[in-house]
Design a protein around this motif. Structure first.
Motif, PDB file in Angstrom:
ATOM      1  N   VAL A 483       4.164  -4.275   4.069  1.00 11.51           N
ATOM      2  CA  VAL A 483       3.067  -3.306   4.050  1.00 11.51           C
ATOM      3  C   VAL A 483       3.204  -2.405   2.825  1.00 11.51           C
ATOM      4  O   VAL A 483       4.250  -1.773   2.612  1.00 11.51           O
ATOM      5  N   ASN A 484       2.127  -2.336   2.022  1.00 11.53           N
ATOM      6  CA  ASN A 484       2.160  -1.490   0.831  1.00 11.53           C
ATOM      7  C   ASN A 484       1.714  -0.062   1.162  1.00 11.53           C
ATOM      8  O   ASN A 484       1.451   0.273   2.324  1.00 11.53           O
ATOM      9  N   ALA A 485       1.598   0.769   0.130  1.00 11.07           N
ATOM     10  CA  ALA A 485       1.286   2.182   0.347  1.00 11.07           C
ATOM     11  C   ALA A 485      -0.100   2.390   0.932  1.00 11.07           C
ATOM     12  O   ALA A 485      -0.379   3.443   1.524  1.00 11.07           O
ATOM     13  N   LEU A 486      -0.993   1.425   0.788  1.00 12.81           N
ATOM     14  CA  LEU A 486      -2.347   1.540   1.322  1.00 12.81           C
ATOM     15  C   LEU A 486      -2.461   1.013   2.748  1.00 12.81           C
ATOM     16  O   LEU A 486      -3.544   1.012   3.326  1.00 12.81           O
ATOM     17  N   GLY A 487      -1.347   0.520   3.305  1.00  9.66           N
ATOM     18  CA  GLY A 487      -1.371  -0.008   4.654  1.00  9.66           C
ATOM     19  C   GLY A 487      -1.755  -1.469   4.743  1.00  9.66           C
ATOM     20  O   GLY A 487      -1.915  -1.994   5.853  1.00  9.66           O
ATOM     21  N   VAL A 488      -1.909  -2.134   3.607  1.00  9.72           N
ATOM     22  CA  VAL A 488      -2.248  -3.556   3.599  1.00  9.72           C
ATOM     23  C   VAL A 488      -0.983  -4.373   3.837  1.00  9.72           C
ATOM     24  O   VAL A 488       0.010  -4.233   3.114  1.00  9.72           O
ATOM     25  N   GLY A 489      -1.017  -5.199   4.873  1.00  6.10           N
ATOM     26  CA  GLY A 489       0.154  -5.979   5.240  1.00  6.10           C
ATOM     27  C   GLY A 489      -0.020  -7.455   4.947  1.00  6.10           C
ATOM     28  O   GLY A 489      -1.024  -8.056   5.342  1.00  6.10           O
ATOM     29  N   LYS A 490       0.943  -8.040   4.243  1.00  2.80           N
ATOM     30  CA  LYS A 490       0.966  -9.474   3.979  1.00  2.80           C
ATOM     31  C   LYS A 490       2.004 -10.122   4.894  1.00  2.80           C
ATOM     32  O   LYS A 490       3.127  -9.639   5.016  1.00  2.80           O
ATOM     33  N   LEU A 491       1.604 -11.231   5.502  1.00  6.12           N
ATOM     34  CA  LEU A 491       2.461 -11.867   6.497  1.00  6.12           C
ATOM     35  C   LEU A 491       3.701 -12.467   5.840  1.00  6.12           C
ATOM     36  O   LEU A 491       3.611 -13.260   4.901  1.00  6.12           O
ATOM     37  N   ILE A 492       4.860 -12.087   6.355  1.00  7.38           N
ATOM     38  CA  ILE A 492       6.141 -12.639   5.903  1.00  7.38           C
ATOM     39  C   ILE A 492       6.525 -13.825   6.764  1.00  7.38           C
ATOM     40  O   ILE A 492       6.893 -14.888   6.268  1.00  7.38           O
ATOM     41  N   ALA A 493       6.457 -13.655   8.071  1.00  7.59           N
ATOM     42  CA  ALA A 493       6.823 -14.715   9.014  1.00  7.59           C
ATOM     43  C   ALA A 493       6.213 -14.382  10.365  1.00  7.59           C
ATOM     44  O   ALA A 493       5.854 -13.232  10.642  1.00  7.59           O
ATOM     45  N   HIS A 494       6.115 -15.393  11.215  1.00  3.62           N
ATOM     46  CA  HIS A 494       5.587 -15.179  12.556  1.00  3.62           C
ATOM     47  C   HIS A 494       6.100 -16.286  13.466  1.00  3.62           C
ATOM     48  O   HIS A 494       6.715 -17.251  12.998  1.00  3.62           O
ATOM     49  N   ALA A 495       5.811 -16.165  14.753  1.00  7.68           N
ATOM     50  CA  ALA A 495       6.114 -17.232  15.707  1.00  7.68           C
ATOM     51  C   ALA A 495       5.527 -16.869  17.067  1.00  7.68           C
ATOM     52  O   ALA A 495       5.368 -15.678  17.392  1.00  7.68           O
ATOM     53  N   PRO A 496       5.206 -17.884  17.879  1.00 10.37           N
ATOM     54  CA  PRO A 496       4.779 -17.635  19.249  1.00 10.37           C
ATOM     55  C   PRO A 496       5.934 -17.820  20.234  1.00 10.37           C
ATOM     56  O   PRO A 496       6.920 -18.491  19.935  1.00 10.37           O
TER      57      PRO A 496
END
Length: 565
Positions: A483-496
């Motif tokens: 998450v950058n200073a503007l609150g925009v988040g780029k996905l690093i990893a995930h899982a169900p």
């Protein structure tokens, strides 16, 4: 014209343009420049094409390969021109067998076949049974497909100048899985390169006890115009989509998993090269890293940004490609002895996201050197908790619960199959959200303070929390964002991770193992963990409108373990 030559004798041929395969456009372009057309090409199936006088061009022909059960597979055969270096004293060359990928035919690897033959290999590519002009029905890497591998090798040794002591395999997607199964089933296979393949098909379709519906739907869509389903495959696919009799589906997939036969690969001493993408939406990289660690012979694993088979696409046109180059070096060393006694590096090579360089490690365990245990703090009045406060502080205390509305998509998702990973590879744009705008009614959010220096995430992050739910079954989706200073988040990893058979209203522990990654978090950015209960990429089991709460009981505090270099 080359396309009409191949499809004229196949009832599904006229529908080729309907294929949704990501490789189709590349393959079509390759064939337009590399394959002879018209009646002459049809006749070439039964006779070799000799190199022109005074040239060193490899010979190319099409062939019909009879299998042990009478099924005939279509194949391309490339043989080196006379005098090409690499032959033994009897004029025999190392053999490379290439099974075509899902929904593709034997023309897929024309560019690679030409390159291999020019460099002193016999290259035999075949259309897997059930697809295109090959006979039979789709077996999905089952016993018939595995028996076909040995039959193709038998035919190649009998009908080409192939050396039986130097046999290798390379394949993409379905072909990648088949190369590993070939290594397990036939001791003549000395080296393999599995590109965007799988090790555990059950995990690929059902990791975290959660159905991977977009991936299964994409495979079904590619297959529909290109192949013929067996009754068994049709039944398993229907059961997966309908969420019924899943233990039988898992067992069916297990028998088609190289991981189930890793002891045989180790006993054969086969040299195994594995290449996959961080964002592979069909065969997740987690099952490949687990498989790699169980191998005891010569082995190498390479992971790069991208989605299923997107890293290898340029090689289908014969263009420079890092993955194919590594696979060729692997085959050259283990089948031809090229590169000196050390040969190509074993171990693990990672291409770091976003836009980072390559890193090499002796093994997977060395990828991370330490682990940060980030406690999940009590959510505030706005629904956001702290991530990583020191244990024992009030913010990171235990005894809290964070409710969300079950079965509701918060907007935090794993992306779109094939597209999201490709965008990350090409333009560095993984699935993205604005974290402050995620609805806290559907998403539980924890966020760290900005890190003063860069953080180098390497390996597998793991979440531990507790759950109470109003229904006995459900699914949680965990997302880790940059998450950058503007609150925009780029996905690093995930899982169900799904659960079933739980007593409503009673707490139970939940552990989620995220898919592996290599990611550099820039200085000044935050980590954010988001939990919700619906994702279009998967078939979640949380009833819509049910209640789900994530918590941190005193006997099992909620935390996120983050591996770091």
């Amino acid at each position: 014209m080359a396309r009409s030559r191949r499809t004229a004798d196949h009832p599904l041929g006229r529908r080729r343009r309907a294929s949704t395969s990501l490789c189709a456009a590349v393959v079509a372009a390759s064939l337009a420049v590399a394959v002879p057309a018209g009646p002459a090409a049809a006749a070439a199936r039964h006779r070799p094409a000799a190199a022109a006088p005074g040239t060193t061009a490899p010979a190319f022909r099409l062939a019909d390969l009879p299998m042990k059960d009478g099924t005939v597979l279509k194949a391309d055969v490339f043989t080196p021109a006379p005098g090409t270096p690499g032959a033994d004293r009897n004029g025999h060359y190392p053999l490379v067998v290439q099974p075509a990928s899902w929904g593709q035919n034997d023309l897929e690897y024309v560019a690679q076949g030409r390159q291999l033959a020019a460099d002193g290999y016999v290259a035999v590519t075949y259309t897997v049974r059930g697809f295109w002009g090959s006979g039979g029905q789709i077996d999905v890497a089952g016993p018939k497909d595995v028996a076909d591998i040995s039959a193709v090798i038998d035919w190649s040794l009998a009908h080409t100048p192939a050396d039986r002591s130097r046999v290798g395999m390379v394949g993409l997607s379905l072909g990648g899985g088949l190369t590993l199964l070939g290594a397990a089933s036939d001791p003549r296979v000395k080296a393999v390169a599995s590109l965007s393949g799988w090790a555990d098909l059950a995990d690929s379709l059902y990791s975290g006890q959660t159905r991977h519906l977009q991936a299964a739907g994409l495979l079904a869509a590619i297959q529909a115009p290109t192949g013929r389903r067996s009754p068994e495959f049709a039944r398993m696919l229907a059961d997966l989509f309908a969420d019924r009799d899943l233990p039988r589906v898992v067992q069916w997939a297990h028998t088609r998993s190289p991981a189930a036969y890793v002891d045989r690969i180790n006993a054969h001493g086969t040299a195994v090269f594995l290449a996959n993408a961080w964002g592979d939406s069909i065969f997740n990289p987690g099952q490949m890293t687990s498989f790699y660690q169980r191998l005891t012979g010569p082995k190498r694993l390479e992971l790069r940004p991208g989605d299923h088979a997107t890293q290898e696409l340029p090689s289908l046109l014969g263009l420079p490609n890092a993955t194919w180059a590594s696979a060729r070096q692997w085959l050259d060393h283990h089948l031809k002895g090229a590169g000196g006694p050390g040969g190509p590096r074993q171990g693990v090579e990672l291409e770091v996201r976003p836009g980072g360089g390559e890193e090499n490690y002796p093994n997977w365990q060395a990828v991370s050197s330490r682990t940060d245990h980030l406690r999940l703090g009590r959510p505030d009045a706005h629904g956001t908790g702290t991530l990583g406060e020191p244990a024992g502080t009030g913010a990171a205390g235990t005894g809290w619960w964070r409710p969300v509305s079950g079965g509701t998509d918060s907007g935090a998702d794993g992306g779109i199959a094939e597209l999201s990973g490709l965008l990350d590879q090409v333009v560095g744009l993984p699935p993205t959200v604005v974290v402050p705008l995620l609805p806290r009614s559907a998403a539980a959010v924890w966020q760290s303070a900005p890190y003063p220096t860069a953080r180098h995430l390497r390996g597998v992050a793991r979440l531990h929390t507790a759950v109470t739910a109003s229904a006995p079954q459900g699914t949680a989706f965990a997302y880790l964002y940059d998450v950058n200073a503007l609150g925009v988040g780029k996905l690093i990893a995930h899982a169900p991770q799904s659960w079933s058979g739980k007593r409503p209203g009673h707490a139970f522990p939940l552990d989620v193992t995220l898919f592996p990654t290599a990611y550099d978090l820039p200085a000044g950015h935050r980590l954010a963990l988001v939990l919700d209960t619906a994702d279009p990429l998967y078939g979640g089991s949380t009833p819509r409108g049910s209640g789900v709460s994530f918590g941190s009981p005193a006997d099992g505090p909620a935390e996120l373990a983050v591996p770091l270099r």
